[in-house]
Design a protein around this motif. Structure first.
Motif, PDB file in Angstrom:
ATOM      1  N   THR A 157       0.832  -1.192   0.000  1.00 39.80           N
ATOM      2  CA  THR A 157       0.000   0.000   0.000  1.00 39.80           C
ATOM      3  C   THR A 157       0.874   1.252   0.000  1.00 39.80           C
ATOM      4  N   GLU A 181       2.684   1.556  -3.459  1.00 34.64           N
ATOM      5  CA  GLU A 181       1.797   1.905  -4.578  1.00 34.64           C
ATOM      6  C   GLU A 181       1.352   3.352  -4.499  1.00 34.64           C
ATOM      7  N   ALA A 182       0.999   3.787  -3.326  1.00 39.03           N
ATOM      8  CA  ALA A 182       0.507   5.157  -3.169  1.00 39.03           C
ATOM      9  C   ALA A 182       1.553   6.161  -3.664  1.00 39.03           C
ATOM     10  N   GLU A 183       2.764   5.918  -3.290  1.00 40.02           N
ATOM     11  CA  GLU A 183       3.822   6.848  -3.661  1.00 40.02           C
ATOM     12  C   GLU A 183       4.031   6.884  -5.184  1.00 40.02           C
ATOM     13  N   ARG A 235       1.993   5.837  -7.598  1.00 35.47           N
ATOM     14  CA  ARG A 235       0.807   6.215  -8.340  1.00 35.47           C
ATOM     15  C   ARG A 235       0.778   7.732  -8.465  1.00 35.47           C
ATOM     16  N   ALA A 236       1.081   8.395  -7.378  1.00 36.37           N
ATOM     17  CA  ALA A 236       1.089   9.853  -7.377  1.00 36.37           C
ATOM     18  C   ALA A 236       2.146  10.382  -8.339  1.00 36.37           C
ATOM     19  N   SER A 267       4.487   0.525   6.697  1.00 37.83           N
ATOM     20  CA  SER A 267       3.938   1.357   5.629  1.00 37.83           C
ATOM     21  C   SER A 267       4.894   2.511   5.325  1.00 37.83           C
ATOM     22  N   HIS A 308       6.763   3.418   1.766  1.00 39.07           N
ATOM     23  CA  HIS A 308       6.836   4.744   1.168  1.00 39.07           C
ATOM     24  C   HIS A 308       8.286   5.132   0.900  1.00 39.07           C
ATOM     25  N   GLU A 323      -8.211  -2.155  -1.934  1.00 37.62           N
ATOM     26  CA  GLU A 323      -7.034  -1.923  -1.099  1.00 37.62           C
ATOM     27  C   GLU A 323      -6.021  -3.017  -1.377  1.00 37.62           C
ATOM     28  N   HIS A 334      -9.480   2.301  -3.594  1.00 44.54           N
ATOM     29  CA  HIS A 334      -9.937   2.869  -2.319  1.00 44.54           C
ATOM     30  C   HIS A 334     -11.444   3.098  -2.238  1.00 44.54           C
ATOM     31  N   THR A 392     -11.256   7.798  -7.655  1.00 50.03           N
ATOM     32  CA  THR A 392     -10.011   7.038  -7.622  1.00 50.03           C
ATOM     33  C   THR A 392     -10.117   5.769  -8.456  1.00 50.03           C
TER      34      THR A 392
END
Lengths: 335, 335
Positions: free
Chosen positions: A79, A82-84, A86-87, A293, A297, B68, B98, B103
């Motif tokens: 998670t 991916e978040a990092e 994707r942005a 997490s 990141h 998620e 999410h 999104t």
DNA sequence: TAGTATGATGTAAGCGCTTTCATTTATAGC
DNA sequence: GCTATAAATGAAAGCGCTTACATCATACTA
């Protein structure tokens, strides 16, 4: 699907100009930029990322190899990663290594063959030498939760030794002197480090780990329940046990209940990782927080910085665990 | 990095021939094939998959969108999917949606822009119409855990209604007549379906769900604890509650303990999903099995069959849940 | 033995972009 | 108004493959 060629035609400019507005780094006059943008809009144009990759020799993809895709630990890690990305408009290709040497090597190979710009590796079974050799090839990579001295600048890790130390010290401070230990597979570095920290804490109290109260588990629930049974079977008295991760602690808790013991009245239990469910066990698990997490990141940011030249990013390579006292540990009865 | 050109040179054959031995479909004489293979070996040649994709307009990548990346449910799903594709030499690009419309749409867009050959979508917030429109575009996709009648041939789903029915019936058979319900977010189809099944079972006993004993949660632990508090606060008596998933059941169990209740002595609790940790709660959770890993596999096989023409594969589209009785449900006391 | 399949291999035209280098056009200095 | 310089744009050569299509050698038929 419209191509860049049709856009250039509609906008009345050359291919090169269209390409320039897409990668808006170069200067293009406002007027032409608008013409091009409008043409794109009108045609519903979407660049072909494969062609972009081929021409620019940059795939904008990052390969991730983790041991497993399920489980509370890896999920958090993914998670964060991916978040990092994707942005940042990068995409993430995943593979599972299943903690086996062949599968891990194969996974790395698989990811490399996919032209990933970089790799984030959570590997346990491949040798240090393999990684050192890998570092000489073209694809850059970071290691998560692993320390290879020769590759120190590519490691993002937790101080597992400290974590093991903190767990044991907590128990010692509560007066426990007979402490069982349910370890992870000792061929895994983190399992060993945690145990070393454990020993260090004991040493500070002039104690050594009792071999009869040591069990090597598998980091899974069943390992915890088997471990507890083994400790009990040893016949040695103990007032607390530390489990090298929360899954095993959960297994131990369940087994304890089935065998008629009460935690922490009969003995205390410590976990490690502070995974999501640790709050929902009964009793709530005292454990060591693993900022997984955040580390995910950070691995992503390492890549952004080192591979994609985003120089404004700071990366932290070593993380410190800390104690989360909850209900599964109590003071020792008079020893 | 060696290219196909250098291989062809070393082997003394043309580009086309090298390409042919790589995609060994076409006939090449044993002799030349060996020459080529040897040249590849010697040069340590690895095909550039980006170039292959561009030339063949096939990326061998499949985009996966799940709500998620963490949590026991999605982890199992991803594991199933990855295993299947890895064996087939395809790779998996993942993104998280999410459970938010924007999104999710953005994620689909992102994946499509990556030239995925197909998509596996676990989406909750986008509309049916959006999906129907999407189905008219070039990228094929399967839906996991969602039923869109117009897209029936692309849906792999669980009969949630049946699951809800089984859970309630189990309680009814144990003599419970006052049953609380902690639902998932009712805008999610699976949450609604589970509740509908619940109502159907009640109806068979000439009962209806008591609105005062209904709470809409969020499918997470906190939803379960809040839900239990709400039911208790209603002042209405109940001897059992069903939670629309195991996370909420776990939260309810923890809250019950904190408030001084004993499960199942004071009231029974049913979960749903049979996630990994359901066995390790206290008491062990009675629940409904959701074969999520199998469904992940199946989604992957759908893609293999429909997109990559592997016609020897069978796909099953609808899965049935079944009851897993454990310790959190007991017979109702005399009412 | 000429005539025709047939299998093996080569030629070359893309796939849809990026990027270097050359060229054109605008801006400024005097 | 003319040259020197900078800014905007275009032309074209790849990136490393796949894949028609063309070619050539061999095996077969009658």
């Amino acid at each position: 699907m419209a191509t860049i060629y049709q856009v250039s035609e509609l906008a009345g400019v050359s291919l090169a100009t269209v390409s320039r507005v897409m990668n808006n780094n170069v200067r293009v006059s406002e007027a032409t930029r608008n013409k091009v943008l409008q043409a794109m809009e009108q045609l519903g144009y979407r660049p072909n990322s494969i062609a972009q990759s081929l021409a620019s020799s940059r795939s904008n993809s990052i390969g991730i190899l983790v041991s497993e895709l399920h489980g509370p630990f890896y999920g958090e890690m993914l998670t964060g990663i991916e978040a990092e990305f994707r942005a940042a408009g990068k995409h993430v290709i995943i593979a599972a290594g299943h903690s086996e040497r062949a599968t891990e090597e194969d996974g790395i190979d698989f990811l490399r063959s996919r032209n990933c710009d970089a790799l984030i590796l959570h590997v346990e079974a491949v040798s240090d030498q393999f990684l050192i050799d890998l570092s000489k090839k073209e694809t850059p990579f970071v290691l998560l939760n692993r320390q290879v001295p020769a590759l120190a600048d590519r490691c993002i890790s937790l101080d597992n030794e400290l974590g093991g130390y903190l767990a044991a010290r907590h128990l010692l401070q509560q007066g426990h002197r007979h402490i069982g230990y349910i370890a992870g597979p000792m061929w895994k570095a983190d399992a060993r480090d945690r145990f070393h920290g454990h020993q260090r804490a004991l040493a500070e109290y002039q104690l050594t780990a009792d071999e009869a109260l040591f069990f090597e588990g598998d980091f899974r629930e069943t390992g915890g329940s088997k471990g507890l049974q083994a400790l009990l079977a040893s016949g040695r008295p103990f007032s607390a046990i530390v489990c090298a991760n929360d899954e095993m602690a959960s297994g131990a808790l369940t087994a304890a209940r089935e065998l008629g013991y009460e935690v922490p009245a009969d003995f205390s239990v410590m976990g490690f990782d502070n995974v999501n469910f640790a709050y929902y066990t009964y009793p709530k698990l005292s454990t060591i927080d693993y900022p997984v997490s955040a580390m995910g990141h950070m691995a992503a940011r390492w890549v952004l910085k080192k591979v994609y030249q985003q120089s404004n990013i700071d990366v932290q390579q070593v993380f410190n665990p800390h104690l989360i006292p909850r209900d599964s540990v109590a003071e020792a009865a008079n020893t």
